[in-house]
Design an enzyme around this catalytic site. Structure first.
Site, short mmCIF file in Angstrom:
data_model
loop_
_atom_site.label_atom_id
_atom_site.label_comp_id
_atom_site.label_asym_id
_atom_site.label_seq_id
_atom_site.Cartn_x
_atom_site.Cartn_y
_atom_site.Cartn_z
N ASP A 1 5.97 -13.65 -8.44
CA ASP A 1 5.18 -12.83 -7.52
C ASP A 1 3.79 -13.44 -7.34
OD1 ASP A 1 4.75 -10.80 -5.74
OD2 ASP A 1 4.41 -9.25 -7.26
N GLY B 1 -0.41 -2.88 -9.10
CA GLY B 1 0.38 -4.09 -8.92
C GLY B 1 1.85 -3.76 -8.81
N GLY C 1 2.96 -1.40 -11.72
CA GLY C 1 2.36 -0.11 -12.02
C GLY C 1 0.89 -0.10 -11.69
N SER C 2 0.22 0.99 -12.09
CA SER C 2 -1.19 1.15 -11.75
C SER C 2 -2.07 0.54 -12.83
CB SER C 2 -1.53 2.63 -11.62
OG SER C 2 -0.74 3.17 -10.60
N LYS D 1 -2.86 -1.48 -17.80
CA LYS D 1 -1.79 -1.37 -16.81
C LYS D 1 -0.70 -0.46 -17.33
CE LYS D 1 -0.66 -4.73 -14.25
NZ LYS D 1 -0.25 -6.02 -13.73
#
Ligand SMILES: *[C@@H]1O[C@H](CO)[C@@H](O)[C@H](O)[C@H]1NC(C)=O
Ligand SMILES: *[C@@H]1O[C@H](CO)[C@@H](O)[C@H](O)[C@H]1NC(C)=O
Ligand SMILES: *[C@@H]1O[C@H](CO)[C@@H](O)[C@H](O)[C@H]1NC(C)=O
Ligand SMILES: *[C@@H]1O[C@H](CO)[C@@H](O)[C@H](O)[C@H]1NC(C)=O
Ligand SMILES: *[C@@H]1O[C@H](CO)[C@@H](O)[C@H](O)[C@H]1NC(C)=O
Ligand SMILES: *[C@@H]1O[C@H](CO)[C@@H](O)[C@H](O)[C@H]1NC(C)=O
Length: 930
Positions: free
Chosen positions: A733, A619, A622-623, A638
């Site tokens: 977002d 995202g 981060g991963s 995350k």
């Protein structure tokens, strides 16, 4: 006798009237041997040897005609270097640059040369000699980008590259000004003199700017053919007034062609087309028309909607006969084969007339090497004794200098300087610190003096070799914290002072010998550090052994641990740093409260995620990895991109852990260790909404009702963030990949609430709005004013995606606008909602229901936030649409379809959240109220 005196008169005329212009001309006879003045033009040519140190002058056998400048040419080596002529210009003045190429003879074995011509970094032309006796002339009209330009020859594919002449002609004031000149040069594709008396071109002194006006009698394949019957050549000796914009020469305007049968047509090839072009037609009435005669015509080909209807009446348009009329087409797209024709109008007695035309291709200016890098590169070049480094043009394009390497970014940046043992003398320029893209610096084995300049900006620098010089001064301590530095060689210099300890810890390969006055840290300090190191190491071991009971101590010793971590790597790998504040008071072996995020150690997370082996997404923060906790709970882990400072992260987590809503993905834990910040969320079994709409390879398509229910859920989640929390939270977002689907296909919004810290951390580095392209509120983007309405805009895009099944941005789907909003808005405004509906849904859906959503979606994406609805209104619209579609609501629909099949897989938490009332507006209270 008379011809000789005539010649003398003409000659003297050139000498006297021409000198002032010629002084500004630069006319290089490449490969030439001496100065001379061309008798036919009065132009003074000089050999190119002061401009070019490479290549061989070559005598041309059987040159075409007897022009002196074509009796020799300059041939360049066949290699992968570029050879550049640098010509002085006045910045922002317009110039004509001309390069010509005549190969002359071809010996038996020779191949025709083919190579590239560049102007600065811009690829200008592929010179491809097909006819050895022809003079290939290329002209470019430029507004000088700086105080000099480079004309470069390189990259031969066959034969040896060469050049015959190079000419620079200043233009006057606003001639050839275009709206595009910041970004485009004008590459002259054709400049034609119609009705010319011979094959000779018209140029200086007839044209004071020395443009070359080619005769229309020149024969070339497919060039000026397709001539309409009845085309006649006419001329006049009367003066023609040409003082308008581009000042074509009177001589050119004194001749023309006329289509006596009513049509005037030609066909010609335009090199490097199709392209956008600037096209000029030059007309002057040079026939004396009787009182009962008129000349009116229109352009009938090519079809250009704005121009085909315009009637040309030259004398009227120009305000008199023998006066120039020059209509222009500032930006037209033309094909490689240009067929054009003019046709007489019905009420005209004479056919169309044309004196001249000029077509220039817009050629996009390619970026030169970054200006900061250029300064340093030139500086170093001058510091080197290698005088051979000339004629190299730009450091990076089209081919890099021998001693630099470049990135392929826009603009290109220098990434390596390779000047080992090249007799470089002087001080290293302080501007080096501006070369942010530099990764390798090799200056060893030279005679450099003075201190090492500040290079603390060079965060990409990996390798530095400055050994074997005469550098002095101290070694700055920031070197050890240059994040990319791997190798530092400074031996055999005259550096002084203490070596920063960070350089000696073995992380960096560091050579510093033979610097007599450079020494390590004084002894007792070192001793102290050793003791500290040992004691800290012992502590670390103890803490590993006694994790459970020593937690409190660990907490207090946190500072020590961190210091020790950076000093000697690896000692305290598992020393969890637990926050000592209120947010962890609910720990301590008791039942964990599901509703407050709790601390999870890194080792537990490594176990749960099998060492972060199963990545399920990445995202904006981060991963994300899949994991399964010891108690069987599935989680999404995350790893945060490192944005916040320490205190903020904990505050942020505390805030997030108090936000609960059935339509928001619950945060269940967090971890902060080893400079990593990790958030642990409940795992959502059905992935993202994006996967379900756009990636339908292995998914069952969502029907309209399912889409509506997902929209309603997500809208409720957002509505809660906007109105249920205090302070209210703007997601920033919203997009389909941030709407997750749980095991029951209920939607939950993720990635919320991380906005505050991001804002604070980003404002000083960037004013760019955060969000995802395609979803970004244009108003927020324009003025950085963030409101809830920005989320509403993004949600409008999500609704359009749900209706259409299309992605927000796509060149294929939406044409030049590229985005779903413009596309959908124009169709919906036309009343054509069917055209935007996902073909999968059609036939199986009530169109009124779609209309309801389309209407609200278009409101959501209104330009101004004030015109957009609030989330509450959006929810009502969606509920309306559900009723229209099924006469029921989402809860009933879902209860009947999915729960029976999957209830056995429900986790405790999902059931817990499902029985909660959807109205949770009091959930955002401070902890003390709980
Ligand atoms: C040739 O012309 C250049 C430029 O006008 C001048 O600087 C140079 O002295 C001339 N050379 C000779 C040999 O006349
Ligand atoms: C260029 O412009 C100046 C000023 O308008 C004018 O005096 C001069 O004659 C022009 N030069 C040419 C060659 O037209
Ligand atoms: C001008 O036209 C006349 C007759 O049409 C022709 O004889 C003459 O050669 C032309 N002159 C030029 C310079 O083309
Ligand atoms: C010319 O028009 C085209 C199409 O309208 C446009 O894309 C282009 O940027 C314009 N300018 C140039 C210099 O090509
Ligand atoms: C115009 O008038 C002249 C005589 O004045 C005549 O010879 C000519 O044919 C006329 N032209 C047309 C097109 O009517
Ligand atoms: C460096 O300079 C010295 C003396 O001036 C010369 O002998 C040597 O060849 C030069 N080295 C290089 C690589 O140019």
């Amino acid at each position: 006798m008379s011809s000789l005196s005539h010649f003398l008169v003409v000659f003297l005329f050139f000498i006297s009237s021409v000198v002032c212009q010629v002084e500004e001309f630069i006319s290089l006879d490449c490969g030439g041997t001496s100065n001379y003045t061309d008798r036919s033009t009065g132009i003074a040519w000089i050999p190119d040897r002061d401009y070019m140190n490479y290549g061989q002058p070559v005598g041309v056998i059987n040159p075409n005609g007897n022009l002196v400048q074509y009796q020799r040419r300059r041939d360049f080596p066949i290699d992968n270097k570029k050879y550049c002529y640098t010509l002085a210009t006045q910045e922002r003045r317009r110039y004509l640059v001309r390069a010509t190429f005549q190969y002359g003879n071809l010996k038996n074995e020779e191949t025709y040369p083919q190579f590239q011509l560049y102007l600065d970094a811009t690829q200008w032309y592929t010179v491809s000699i097909l006819d050895a006796s022809r003079i290939y002339a290329k002209e470019m009209i430029i507004r000088a980008p700086s105080d000099s330009i480079d004309v470069c020859i390189c990259c031969a594919t066959t034969g040896s590259p060469f050049i015959s002449t190079l000419e620079l002609r200043p233009l006057n004031l606003s001639m050839y000004a275009t709206d595009y000149e910041d970004n485009f040069f004008l590459d002259v594709a054709a400049r034609l003199n119609f009705g010319a008396p011979s094959e000779d071109s018209v140029r200086y002194p007839d044209d004071p700017y020395d443009r070359i006006w080619q005769s229309d009698l020149i024969k070339r394949p497919n060039y000026l053919v397709g001539v309409a019957p009845g085309t006649e050549r006419i001329n006049t000796s009367k003066n023609v007034n040409t003082k308008t914009r581009e000042y074509p020469p009177v001589k050119v305007m004194q001749t023309a062609v006329v289509g006596t049968k009513g049509v005037l047509s030609y066909r010609l090839n335009l090199d490097n087309f199709p392209a956008n072009a600037r096209a000029y037609a030059y007309f002057a009435e040079i026939e004396d028309l009787g009182a009962n005669e008129t000349r009116k015509f229109k352009l009938s080909q090519p079809i250009m909607p704005d121009y085909n209807n315009a009637v040309v009446n030259i004398a009227e348009n120009a305000n008199g006969s023998y006066t120039l009329y020059e209509p222009s087409y500032m930006n037209v797209t033309l094909e490689f084969v240009l067929s054009f024709s003019f046709a007489r109008t019905r009420d005209s007695t004479q056919g169309p007339l044309l004196n001249a035309m000029e077509i220039c291709r817009y050629l996009r200016i390619a970026p030169k090497t970054d200006g900061h890098d250029l300064i340093v590169a030139n500086f170093l070049r001058l510091m080197s004794a290698e005088s051979i480094w000339t004629n190299e043009g730009d450091p990076c394009v089209p081919t890099p200098w021998e001693w630099v390497a470049c990135s392929s970014t826009t603009p290109p940046r220098i990434t390596k300087i390779l000047l080992s043992r090249k007799n470089v003398t002087g001080e290293i320029p302080s501007e080096l610190n501006n070369m942010e893209a530099l990764t390798e610096l090799w200056l060893d084995g030279n005679s450099l003096e003075g201190p090492l300049p500040d290079i603390s900006n060079l965060i990409n620098l990996k390798i530095v070799h400055i050994e074997n010089n005469r550098l002095n001064g101290s070694i700055p301590s920031y070197l050890s914290s240059l994040p990319s530095l791997q190798e530092l060689y400074i031996q055999n210099n005259s550096f002084t002072g203490e070596i920063p300890s960070g350089l000696l810890n073995g992380k960096i390969i560091f050579h510093y010998g033979d610097n007599p006055q450079l020494h390590k840290e004084v002894q007792d300090k070192k001793h102290f550090k050793l003791i500290l190191g040992i004691s800290v190491g012992v502590l670390a071991i103890l803490s590993v052994l006694l994790v459970g009971s020593l937690l409190l101590i660990c907490n207090r010793q946190r500072k020590t641990f961190q210091q020790q971590k950076s000093d000697s790597k690896g000692g305290s790998k598992r020393s969890g740093t637990k926050p000592s504040n209120a947010y962890s008071i609910n720990l301590g072996g008791h039942l964990k409260d599901e509703r407050i995020a709790y601390y999870i150690t890194l080792s537990d997370l490594e176990e749960a995620t099998q060492n972060f082996s199963k990545k399920i997404g990445s995202g904006s923060f981060g991963s994300v990895y899949y994991g399964k906790m010891k108690d069987g709970k599935e989680v999404a882990v995350k790893i945060m991109a490192d944005l916040s400072s320490q205190g903020q992260f904990v505050t942020e987590v505390a805030l997030l852990s108090r936000i609960h809503h059935r339509n928001l993905v619950p945060l269940i834990g967090y971890c902060e260790e080893e400079h990593q910040r990790i958030l642990v969320y409940e795992y959502m079994h059905n992935g993202t909404l994006r996967d379900h709409i756009h990636d339908n390879a292995n998914q069952k398509q969502l029907d309209w009702l399912a889409r509506l229910c997902i929209a309603e859920d997500a809208a409720k989640g957002l509505e809660y963030l906007h109105t249920g929390c205090n302070p209210s939270i703007i997601h920033r977002d919203v997009k389909t990949s941030n709407i997750l689907l749980d095991i029951n296909m209920r939607a939950k919004v993720s990635d919320f609430g991380l906005s505050r810290q991001t804002e604070e951390d980003l404002t000083h580095v960037s004013s760019v709005a955060r969000g995802t392209v395609g979803y970004l509120d244009p108003e927020y983007y324009a003025n950085q004013q963030l409101t809830e309405k920005s989320d509403v805009y993004s949600f409008g895009v999500v609704l359009l995606e749900l209706i259409s099944g299309r992605k927000p941005i796509s060149a294929e789907d939406y044409g030049p606008e590229m985005n779903i909003v413009h596309w959908a808005r124009s169709l919906i405004r036309k009343g054509d909602v069917i055209s935007i509906v996902d073909p999968f849904l059609l036939g199986n859906v009530k169109i009124e229901s779609i209309w309801r959503i389309a209407e609200v979606a278009i409101q959501c994406v209104e330009q101004h936030g004030a015109s957009r609805p609030r989330m509450q209104e959006v929810i009502l619209a969606i509920q309306d649409a559900v009723k229209i579609e099924k006469g029921t609501d989402c809860n009933q629909k879902l209860a009947s379809s999915s729960s029976k099949a999957q209830s056995s897989r429900k986790t405790l938490l999902t059931s817990f959240l499902e029985i909660e009332s959807p109205d949770l507006s009091n959930d955002c209270l401070v902890p003390s109220a709980r």
